[in-house]
Design a protein around this motif. Structure first.
Motif, mmCIF file in Angstrom:
data_model
loop_
_atom_site.group_PDB
_atom_site.id
_atom_site.type_symbol
_atom_site.label_atom_id
_atom_site.label_comp_id
_atom_site.label_asym_id
_atom_site.label_seq_id
_atom_site.Cartn_x
_atom_site.Cartn_y
_atom_site.Cartn_z
ATOM 1 N N THR A 375 49.452 70.308 20.393
ATOM 2 C CA THR A 375 50.031 71.223 21.367
ATOM 3 C C THR A 375 48.940 72.156 21.854
ATOM 4 O OG1 THR A 375 50.676 72.792 19.634
ATOM 5 C CG2 THR A 375 52.313 71.161 20.309
ATOM 6 N N PRO A 376 49.121 72.770 23.031
ATOM 7 C CA PRO A 376 48.123 73.726 23.522
ATOM 8 C C PRO A 376 47.922 74.856 22.521
ATOM 9 C CG PRO A 376 49.678 73.169 25.242
ATOM 10 C CD PRO A 376 50.227 72.581 23.974
ATOM 11 N N ARG A 377 46.699 75.272 22.381
ATOM 12 C CA ARG A 377 46.402 76.358 21.458
ATOM 13 C C ARG A 377 47.068 77.647 21.931
ATOM 14 N NH1 ARG A 377 42.289 75.575 17.792
ATOM 15 N NH2 ARG A 377 41.241 73.573 17.961
ATOM 16 N N GLY A 378 47.543 78.395 20.983
ATOM 17 C CA GLY A 378 48.181 79.671 21.301
ATOM 18 C C GLY A 378 48.385 80.442 20.018
#
Length: 389
Positions: A375-378
């Motif tokens: 998943t996109p980093r966050g």
């Protein structure tokens, strides 16, 4: 993370003791369902149950990418100290404790997954039908990665060690019925003795040959014929067969060979032989990506030298129906060493409880690592893995 898990230890032991003292057999896990549901709600998870079967689905987060963690719930029915009773002799009480432990850990450290995290507490693993029910319910349909866990006997994995995949074999039970012709024992030529037919089946089973490089076996495990009178040629028998194979393909070959044997013997003895297939347990097909992520979680928790290769075992697990029925699903099972002895399904089975804490950490790490990589980093809290140990 590790400090938090150890801080939760007494709470985890209370959960384990409760589950161990209140075992319920397959499809009767209603009180277990309610207990787990309340534990999840207490930690802020969405918790759903079903009106027609036991089982709990706990969930947090949202988004198209979904990671699942599954535990089985049911106990065995066996004789313990002279009395027949439900008994957790396969470690399902430990599995539930670890999965609940992961849920509680994430709440305590404030972990918010960048997607959907789903906990599956599945009934009836011992019957081989619980996973099929969850598949029917559609709770697997949108999961991308699904992880499981099972304690391993000391003969396979010792305490302090773990494996990133358990290579369970395929298993199937088949019941059979033989109909012959009754006769006076002094005139056997006038009858068809079902005991002789059953004996012929046993002899011919040993002649079913498949690739010797693939472990497989087929054997008769139950046979009943005749009643009180010993001077009657019996005309009816019932029997059961247990089939095991390390691959699903080998299982197909065993079943084909069995059908050929039965057809031939029925013709030779002029007997009627009917077979009734029970549930077939699928062989393991761990996904390379899921296995690699689990291996990394084991190394981060126990050290590289404590991460062993996947273990091959002749036992079966209905967990593997998930990947068989949903080929796009990426799955693997953590095999946790805990000095379990004398063996799984032994009524006096024991294990080293402290190893459950390592199991919780490994499972938490693999979930966080999976979200981190896919998943996109966050705000995934993945930095917690390296900064808080």
């Amino acid at each position: 993370m590790r400090e938090m898990i150890h801080a939760m230890k007494e709470e985890l032991w209370e959960i384990f003791d409760h589950l161990h003292r209140h075992p319920e057999v397959s499809w009767e896990e209603w009180k277990t369902t309610e207990f787990i549901k309340q534990q999840l709600i207490q930690e802020g998870y969405r918790a759903n149950t079903f009106s027609d079967c036991p089982g709990v689905i706990g969930e947090i987060g949202s988004g198209p990418f979904t990671v699942g963690l599954r535990s089985d719930m049911d106990a065995l029915w066996q004789e313990v100290n002279g009395a027949w009773q439900a008994n957790h002799a396969c470690g399902h009480d430990a599995h539930m404790t670890m999965v609940l432990g992961v849920a509680k850990l994430f709440n305590r450290i404030g972990y918010k997954p960048p997607g959907t995290l789903r906990f599956l507490f599945q009934p009836a693993e011992e019957k081989g039908t619980g996973a099929l029910k969850f598949l029917e319910k559609g709770v697997i349909d949108d999961i991308d990665f699904l992880y499981g866990v099972h304690l391993r006997p000391i003969q396979e994995v010792k305490s302090g060690y773990a494996v990133p995949a358990i290579l369970h074999g395929a298993a199937q039970c088949i019941d059979g019925e033989i109909k012959g012709v009754a006769a006076h024992a002094a005139r056997p030529h006038l009858g068809v003795n079902v005991i002789e037919v059953g004996s012929a089946i046993v002899q011919e089973l040993s002649k079913i040959h498949i690739d010797p490089q693939v472990p497989a076996s087929i054997k008769m495990t139950r046979f009943h014929a005749g009643e009180k009178n010993a001077n009657i040629i019996p005309d009816h028998a019932e029997f059961s067969l247990d089939l095991r194979a390390q691959t699903n393909e080998a299982m197909e070959q065993l079943v084909e060979g069995l059908n050929h044997v039965v057809k031939g013997i029925a013709s030779i003895y002029d007997a009627d032989i009917q077979l009734r297939s029970g549930v077939r347990i699928a062989a393991a097909r761990p996904h390379p990506q899921a296995q690699q992520l689990m291996e990394r979680a084991i190394v981060a928790t126990l050290g590289e030298e404590k991460c062993l290769p996947p273990v091959v075992t002749s036992g079966g697990e209905d967990f593997h129906f998930y990947s068989l029925m949903k080929p796009q699903l990426k799955t693997t099972m953590l095999g946790l060493g805990c000095d379990l002895k004398p063996g799984l399904h032994h009524p006096q089975m024991t294990f080293r409880r402290e190893d459950l804490l390592s199991g919780i950490e490994i499972l938490a790490r693999v979930i966080m690592e999976t979200f981190e990589h896919f998943t996109p980093r966050g705000e995934t809290e993945s930095a917690y893995l390296t900064t808080k140990n």
